[in-house]
Design an enzyme around this catalytic site. Sequence first.
Site, PDB file in Angstrom:
ATOM      1  N   ASP A 179       0.864  -1.182   0.000  1.00 26.90           N
ATOM      2  CA  ASP A 179       0.000   0.000   0.000  1.00 26.90           C
ATOM      3  C   ASP A 179       0.899   1.230   0.000  1.00 26.90           C
ATOM      4  O   ASP A 179       1.409   1.642   1.038  1.00 26.90           O
ATOM      5  CB  ASP A 179      -0.902  -0.029   1.237  1.00 26.90           C
ATOM      6  CG  ASP A 179      -1.833   1.177   1.313  1.00 26.90           C
ATOM      7  OD1 ASP A 179      -1.770   2.056   0.431  1.00 26.90           O
ATOM      8  OD2 ASP A 179      -2.631   1.249   2.274  1.00 26.90           O
ATOM      9  N   HIS A 180       1.091   1.811  -1.193  1.00 23.00           N
ATOM     10  CA  HIS A 180       2.010   2.944  -1.350  1.00 23.00           C
ATOM     11  C   HIS A 180       1.339   4.083  -2.100  1.00 23.00           C
ATOM     12  O   HIS A 180       0.493   3.859  -2.969  1.00 23.00           O
ATOM     13  CB  HIS A 180       3.261   2.524  -2.121  1.00 23.00           C
ATOM     14  CG  HIS A 180       4.395   2.104  -1.248  1.00 23.00           C
ATOM     15  ND1 HIS A 180       5.617   2.744  -1.234  1.00 23.00           N
ATOM     16  CD2 HIS A 180       4.485   1.116  -0.339  1.00 23.00           C
ATOM     17  CE1 HIS A 180       6.420   2.160  -0.364  1.00 23.00           C
ATOM     18  NE2 HIS A 180       5.765   1.160   0.197  1.00 23.00           N
ATOM     19  N   THR A 220       3.593   1.771  10.969  1.00 22.23           N
ATOM     20  CA  THR A 220       3.744   3.197  11.274  1.00 22.23           C
ATOM     21  C   THR A 220       4.087   4.030  10.053  1.00 22.23           C
ATOM     22  O   THR A 220       4.105   5.252  10.128  1.00 22.23           O
ATOM     23  CB  THR A 220       4.814   3.415  12.349  1.00 22.23           C
ATOM     24  OG1 THR A 220       6.046   2.843  11.900  1.00 22.23           O
ATOM     25  CG2 THR A 220       4.405   2.768  13.668  1.00 22.23           C
ATOM     26  N   GLY A 221       4.364   3.394   8.914  1.00 19.89           N
ATOM     27  CA  GLY A 221       4.502   4.123   7.658  1.00 19.89           C
ATOM     28  C   GLY A 221       5.864   4.737   7.421  1.00 19.89           C
ATOM     29  O   GLY A 221       6.794   4.619   8.221  1.00 19.89           O
ATOM     30  N   GLU A 222       5.938   5.411   6.276  1.00 14.06           N
ATOM     31  CA  GLU A 222       7.157   6.120   5.866  1.00 14.06           C
ATOM     32  C   GLU A 222       6.773   7.512   5.379  1.00 14.06           C
ATOM     33  O   GLU A 222       5.694   7.704   4.800  1.00 14.06           O
ATOM     34  CB  GLU A 222       7.869   5.380   4.730  1.00 14.06           C
ATOM     35  CG  GLU A 222       8.198   3.938   5.012  1.00 14.06           C
ATOM     36  CD  GLU A 222       7.106   2.994   4.550  1.00 14.06           C
ATOM     37  OE1 GLU A 222       6.207   3.426   3.783  1.00 14.06           O
ATOM     38  OE2 GLU A 222       7.122   1.827   4.963  1.00 14.06           O
ATOM     39  N   ASN A 251       5.350   8.060   1.743  1.00  9.62           N
ATOM     40  CA  ASN A 251       3.937   7.891   1.394  1.00  9.62           C
ATOM     41  C   ASN A 251       3.002   8.798   2.172  1.00  9.62           C
ATOM     42  O   ASN A 251       1.944   9.172   1.673  1.00  9.62           O
ATOM     43  CB  ASN A 251       3.517   6.438   1.642  1.00  9.62           C
ATOM     44  CG  ASN A 251       4.279   5.472   0.802  1.00  9.62           C
ATOM     45  OD1 ASN A 251       4.286   5.569  -0.415  1.00  9.62           O
ATOM     46  ND2 ASN A 251       4.954   4.528   1.444  1.00  9.62           N
ATOM     47  N   GLY A 304      11.646  -3.611  15.035  1.00  9.19           N
ATOM     48  CA  GLY A 304      12.426  -3.381  16.242  1.00  9.19           C
ATOM     49  C   GLY A 304      11.619  -3.742  17.468  1.00  9.19           C
ATOM     50  O   GLY A 304      10.445  -4.124  17.378  1.00  9.19           O
ATOM     51  N   ALA A 348       7.960  -1.742  18.206  1.00 13.02           N
ATOM     52  CA  ALA A 348       6.860  -2.131  17.331  1.00 13.02           C
ATOM     53  C   ALA A 348       6.487  -3.588  17.545  1.00 13.02           C
ATOM     54  O   ALA A 348       5.303  -3.954  17.492  1.00 13.02           O
ATOM     55  CB  ALA A 348       7.239  -1.878  15.876  1.00 13.02           C
TER      56      ALA A 348
END
Length: 330
Positions: free
Chosen positions: A37-38, A104-106, A109, A173, A176
């Site tokens: 999903d981007h 948590t996304g980037e 995006n 990590g 998360a």
Amino acid sequence: MPEYGYFLSTEEFGPADLVEQARMAEQAGFQALWISDHYHPWNAAQGQSPFVWSVIGALTEAVSLPVQTAVTCPTVRMHPAVVAQAAATCAVMTGGRFRLGVGTGEALNEHVVGGPWPPVHRRLEMLEEAIQIIRNLFTGEEVNHHGTHYTVENARLYTVPDEPVPIDISGFGPKATALAARVGDGFITMTPDETLVSHYRKGGGGGKPVSGGLKVCHGLDREEAVRRAREVWGNQLLPGELTQLLPTPRHFEQTAPLVTDAMAASSFTCGDDAEEHVGALTAFADAGFDRVYVSQIGPDQRGFFDFYRTKVLPQVQGAAPASPGEGAPR
């Protein structure tokens, strides 16, 4: 024995190609689908970014495989109330064979709607609150929520599946992973890290499913496959938090010199050695994963699916190898 699925890349392929790949995956013997999903691809070499929810609608008509987003960020670009509606509709359309993967996304995006990109601790807080909202909406009851990060007023989903959509949480990590163990219905991570799986299980994950994914580049010319893997997906080999913080594909392209062919060769399974591909998949099984999703880099999708149908999947699924012409993708 894990379930083996195919990972559809919305960064690299347009809608029609993704639907055709899903058909070939089902014919080849893959048992489920992941789909990214981007809003942007990571770089121009990938070059696509269709809206995932539209593509999932097409997938439900094309194949009977379960589908999961890997992963959706339900916190910045889309309000969690809207993600809840999208996920509930997908679950209805698939007859309950949809799982929502979240993370948590980037910045790549999510920052497109403006405003600051929050630090990771804030993004984890936002994700936990978003999951609460989404789960409340899956009940089909009216939801009013006035929280730290989100407001929902008089929201009710009228189209909901018989059972709530499972929500799996992505983590790389300890923080998360701990969140996934505490509030998720499953855990998603992208390396066969037995220690991370153990932390998830001991932290509350118990018997919930652990899913992982990998990218390979099947091809007769191994050197060419390595080069393609580096050019198209070298972003996966960047160190630290760069993948979360860089805001545009252009910035990722500027990091290309940091990734060498040698790094790609040691990180991606490339070429046509079936035992190497089998080993890459079984590494996840050995680390305790329940589901493993594999994605082919580059345009030779038919060659990949035929190779996996005849040489790879029979070994990891415990079936007799298929003959080259039997059930070949059409």
